[in-house]
Design an enzyme around this catalytic site. Structure first.
Site, PDB file in Angstrom:
ATOM      1  N   LYS A   1       0.825  -1.219   0.000  1.00 14.97           N
ATOM      2  CA  LYS A   1       0.000   0.000   0.000  1.00 14.97           C
ATOM      3  C   LYS A   1       0.855   1.263   0.000  1.00 14.97           C
ATOM      4  O   LYS A   1       0.668   2.172   0.802  1.00 14.97           O
ATOM      5  CB  LYS A   1      -0.964  -0.015   1.180  1.00 14.97           C
ATOM      6  CG  LYS A   1      -1.950  -1.182   1.144  1.00 14.97           C
ATOM      7  CD  LYS A   1      -2.924  -1.141   2.297  1.00 14.97           C
ATOM      8  CE  LYS A   1      -3.908  -2.291   2.225  1.00 14.97           C
ATOM      9  NZ  LYS A   1      -3.281  -3.615   2.477  1.00 14.97           N
ATOM     10  N   ARG A   2       1.755   1.365  -0.937  1.00 13.70           N
ATOM     11  CA  ARG A   2       2.653   2.503  -1.028  1.00 13.70           C
ATOM     12  C   ARG A   2       1.999   3.661  -1.781  1.00 13.70           C
ATOM     13  O   ARG A   2       1.090   3.478  -2.563  1.00 13.70           O
ATOM     14  CB  ARG A   2       3.946   2.108  -1.742  1.00 13.70           C
ATOM     15  CG  ARG A   2       4.781   1.093  -0.984  1.00 13.70           C
ATOM     16  CD  ARG A   2       5.324   1.695   0.320  1.00 13.70           C
ATOM     17  NE  ARG A   2       6.360   0.856   0.900  1.00 13.70           N
ATOM     18  CZ  ARG A   2       6.196   0.047   1.927  1.00 13.70           C
ATOM     19  NH1 ARG A   2       5.030  -0.063   2.504  1.00 13.70           N
ATOM     20  NH2 ARG A   2       7.201  -0.669   2.378  1.00 13.70           N
TER      21      ARG A   2
END
Length: 312
Positions: free
Chosen positions: A105-106
């Site tokens: 989840k960057r």
């Protein structure tokens, strides 16, 4: 190398299932054979145990499913040793013929987003981590997503952008109405647009779906069905199956008529199946591997019976 969408489609058709196994190693849930009674492991002890456990899981599920999803947080919490372990797990999964979706989840803006994408996306030596795909947060806007999409396309990788997440708290922001439309629908519209713009190379492979995907939770079945109707070019990563409450009927709306379009994640319900009521009596901890296999096969059967995945 073919596009991520092409590889995913072929892998799903080959295994005849859209089941995705999440690799979420948790120290306090591991079979005792891996923990040796330790309550507070050192980073190196945790890394050794996690690698061994995940290798065992991969050995069990690789003949059964097309893809796995390591959750970066469970490895990152143990620092450099944990991250080296994560890299080894990704490499081992790839070596065993599985696609790997790194759940990290960057996101960030500009050059920082480009650096995240360069480091995390791309198999076969194209990136240090070697993941085939990556989860990405959309809430910094379009200029934060385009570097990920560009890198994914250049490296024939995939990204999955958060649209309607499975957690109850997600509704706090995602369901906010903006000019009469929920925020998650506005995100969905942008993701679908991005998918369409990155689908040009898909037509040569005869694919309906781009390598740009969206994350839509099984715990919101009505919205899942709604979003499938408006996101016709977008692969869905569907979390929330199993321990979070989602079942096979809840995810039926994620698929197209041919049983494609979605991968359904199950983590704890498979990894630690030996602890659940359904499998504990039959297998117990001494046969935890058999419980993992049984839980995986049961999920495959449930999706085949209750969703269009049965047409694969």
């Amino acid at each position: 190398m073919s596009s991520f969408s092409f590889r995913l489609t072929n892998a799903i058709r080959s295994k005849k299932t859209p089941v995705l196994v999440g690799l979420d190693p948790r120290w306090n849930m591991l079979p005792k054979i891996f923990t040796e009674g330790k309550k507070n492991p050192s980073p190196s002890e945790a890394a050794v145990a996690f690698e061994s456990f995940c290798r065992n899981i991969i050995d069990i599920v690789s003949p059964l499913v097309p893809i796995v999803k390591p959750q970066s947080a469970f490895f990152e919490q143990y620092g450099p040793e944990g991250m080296i372990c994560l890299q080894k797990v990704i490499q081992y999964a790839s070596k065993n013929g599985l696609l790997v979706l790194l759940d990290a989840k960057r996101n960030d803006i500009g050059s920082t987003a480009s650096a995240y994408a360069a480091g995390l996306i791309g198999s076969q030596g194209q990136s240090p981590w070697g993941a085939d795909a990556l989860t990405v947060s959309p809430y910094l806007g379009d200029d934060s997503l385009i570097p990920f999409a560009e890198t994914a396309r250049a490296r024939e990788a995939g990204i999955f952008i958060l649209v309607k997440t499975s957690n109850p708290g997600g509704a706090l922001f995602q369901d906010l109405l903006i000019e009469g439309k929920p925020l998650y629908r506005r995100v969905a519209d942008f993701v679908e647009k991005l998918a369409a713009e990155n689908r040009e190379d898909m037509s040569e492979e005869g694919l309906d779906y781009s390598s740009i995907g969206g994350v839509v939770g099984a715990t919101w079945p009505d919205q899942l069905t709604e979003l499938r109707k408006v996101m016709k070019r977008t692969w869905f990563l569907v979390p929330g199956y199993g321990n979070q409450g989602g079942g096979a009927k809840d995810v039926a709306g994620a698929f197209d008529e041919a049983g494609l379009g979605a991968i359904i994640n199950n983590s704890r319900g498979i990894l630690f199946a030996h602890q659940s009521k359904k499998y504990a009596e039959t297998f117990g901890e001494s046969r935890w591997e058999d419980a993992v296999e049984a839980a995986t096969k049961d999920m495959i059967a449930a999706l085949a019976a209750e969703t269009p995945a049965g047409r694969l």
